[in-house]
Motif scaffolding. Structure first.
Motif, PDB file in Angstrom:
ATOM      1  N   VAL A   1      -0.283 -12.875  -6.610  1.00 48.83           N
ATOM      2  CA  VAL A   1      -1.582 -12.221  -6.444  1.00 48.83           C
ATOM      3  C   VAL A   1      -1.382 -10.707  -6.476  1.00 48.83           C
ATOM      4  O   VAL A   1      -0.482 -10.183  -5.829  1.00 48.83           O
ATOM      5  N   THR A   2      -2.204 -10.027  -7.242  1.00 53.68           N
ATOM      6  CA  THR A   2      -2.235  -8.564  -7.181  1.00 53.68           C
ATOM      7  C   THR A   2      -3.631  -8.154  -6.742  1.00 53.68           C
ATOM      8  O   THR A   2      -4.627  -8.728  -7.175  1.00 53.68           O
TER       9      THR A   2
ATOM     10  N   THR B   1      -6.210 -10.585  -8.723  1.00 57.38           N
ATOM     11  CA  THR B   1      -5.873 -11.462  -9.844  1.00 57.38           C
ATOM     12  C   THR B   1      -4.855 -12.486  -9.350  1.00 57.38           C
ATOM     13  O   THR B   1      -3.962 -12.161  -8.568  1.00 57.38           O
ATOM     14  N   TYR B   2      -5.002 -13.710  -9.808  1.00 53.22           N
ATOM     15  CA  TYR B   2      -4.135 -14.820  -9.424  1.00 53.22           C
ATOM     16  C   TYR B   2      -3.427 -15.317 -10.683  1.00 53.22           C
ATOM     17  O   TYR B   2      -4.073 -15.838 -11.583  1.00 53.22           O
ATOM     18  N   THR B   3      -2.113 -15.161 -10.731  1.00 50.37           N
ATOM     19  CA  THR B   3      -1.340 -15.609 -11.877  1.00 50.37           C
ATOM     20  C   THR B   3      -0.504 -16.819 -11.461  1.00 50.37           C
ATOM     21  O   THR B   3       0.365 -16.694 -10.586  1.00 50.37           O
TER      22      THR B   3
ATOM     23  N   ASN C   1      -5.343  -2.543  -5.320  1.00 53.56           N
ATOM     24  CA  ASN C   1      -4.444  -1.392  -5.204  1.00 53.56           C
ATOM     25  C   ASN C   1      -3.140  -1.585  -5.974  1.00 53.56           C
ATOM     26  O   ASN C   1      -2.240  -0.758  -5.882  1.00 53.56           O
ATOM     27  N   GLY C   2      -3.027  -2.713  -6.679  1.00 55.83           N
ATOM     28  CA  GLY C   2      -1.811  -2.996  -7.434  1.00 55.83           C
ATOM     29  C   GLY C   2      -0.680  -3.544  -6.587  1.00 55.83           C
ATOM     30  O   GLY C   2       0.465  -3.583  -7.032  1.00 55.83           O
ATOM     31  N   LEU C   3      -0.976  -3.966  -5.355  1.00 53.15           N
ATOM     32  CA  LEU C   3       0.050  -4.526  -4.481  1.00 53.15           C
ATOM     33  C   LEU C   3       0.117  -6.039  -4.682  1.00 53.15           C
ATOM     34  O   LEU C   3      -0.876  -6.682  -5.002  1.00 53.15           O
ATOM     35  N   TRP C   4       1.311  -6.589  -4.457  1.00 54.56           N
ATOM     36  CA  TRP C   4       1.581  -7.988  -4.761  1.00 54.56           C
ATOM     37  C   TRP C   4       1.663  -8.836  -3.503  1.00 54.56           C
ATOM     38  O   TRP C   4       2.108  -8.380  -2.448  1.00 54.56           O
ATOM     39  N   GLY C   5       1.275 -10.107  -3.652  1.00 52.86           N
ATOM     40  CA  GLY C   5       1.389 -11.111  -2.606  1.00 52.86           C
ATOM     41  C   GLY C   5       1.557 -12.481  -3.241  1.00 52.86           C
ATOM     42  O   GLY C   5       1.616 -12.600  -4.465  1.00 52.86           O
TER      43      GLY C   5
END
Length: 181
Positions: free
Chosen positions: A27-28, A13-15, A31-35
């Protein structure tokens, strides 16, 4: 009982977020990890973090129990592999220089300049630095520290100038030299 309540997402997902004058994407992944991705949705900070905090001009990241920091050009300033439990940007105040502080699990502070160069290891409870002689081009750097409420200072090579035994420490820059009182 092991029944699936909700299947995991299989896409990123891109917020969108404003970051300074540009738009970036938090970005998530599945796996619920963020970038972080840039305005073109090109990944700039990989999805490997448990959390990312946007505080322009820095991204503070958390990976497990440890924190790190990236700058607004997506360059890592403090890696999470250095195992600091907290990182903060300190804006120039009271004559001290802007820097990044990082706190170890022993609650001692390390200092980094704004480009990520380590100025001081996590040896003291509180630490900041002062640059003298900027008008002459010499840029002498003094590290001021405190341990158990007592102040001291050392030079950039960590040679002690004053041990941590003073209740207060101040400095005066004059044309004939630098003085501590």
């Amino acid at each position: 009982n092991g029944e699936i309540i909700q299947n995991p997402k299989t896409t990123k997902t891109y917020t969108p977020n404003k970051f300074g004058s540009k738009t970036i994407y938090v970005v998530t992944d599945e796996n619920g990890l963020w970038g972080i991705a840039d305005e073109n949705k090109t990944m700039k900070i990989p999805c490997k973090y448990d959390f990312i905090r946007l505080a322009y001009p820095y991204f503070t990241v958390r990976e497990g129990n440890y924190m790190g920091m990236y700058n607004d050009n997506y360059k890592i300033i403090v890696p999470t592999s250095d195992k600091y439990v907290s990182v903060s940007y300190l804006n120039k105040s009271q004559g001290n220089e802007s820097c990044i502080t990082a706190v170890s699990k022993e609650y001692k502070q390390a200092l980094f300049d704004l480009e990520g160069k380590k100025i001081s290891d996590a040896n003291h409870q509180h630490v900041f630095f002062k640059i003298f002689n900027t008008s002459t081009g010499r840029k002498d750097t003094i590290i001021v520290f405190s341990d158990e409420g007592k102040y001291g200072c050392e030079d950039i090579t960590h040679k002690t100038i004053f041990p941590a035994r003073y209740q207060d420490l101040n400095y005066l820059e004059t044309p004939i030299g630098n003085f501590f009182y």
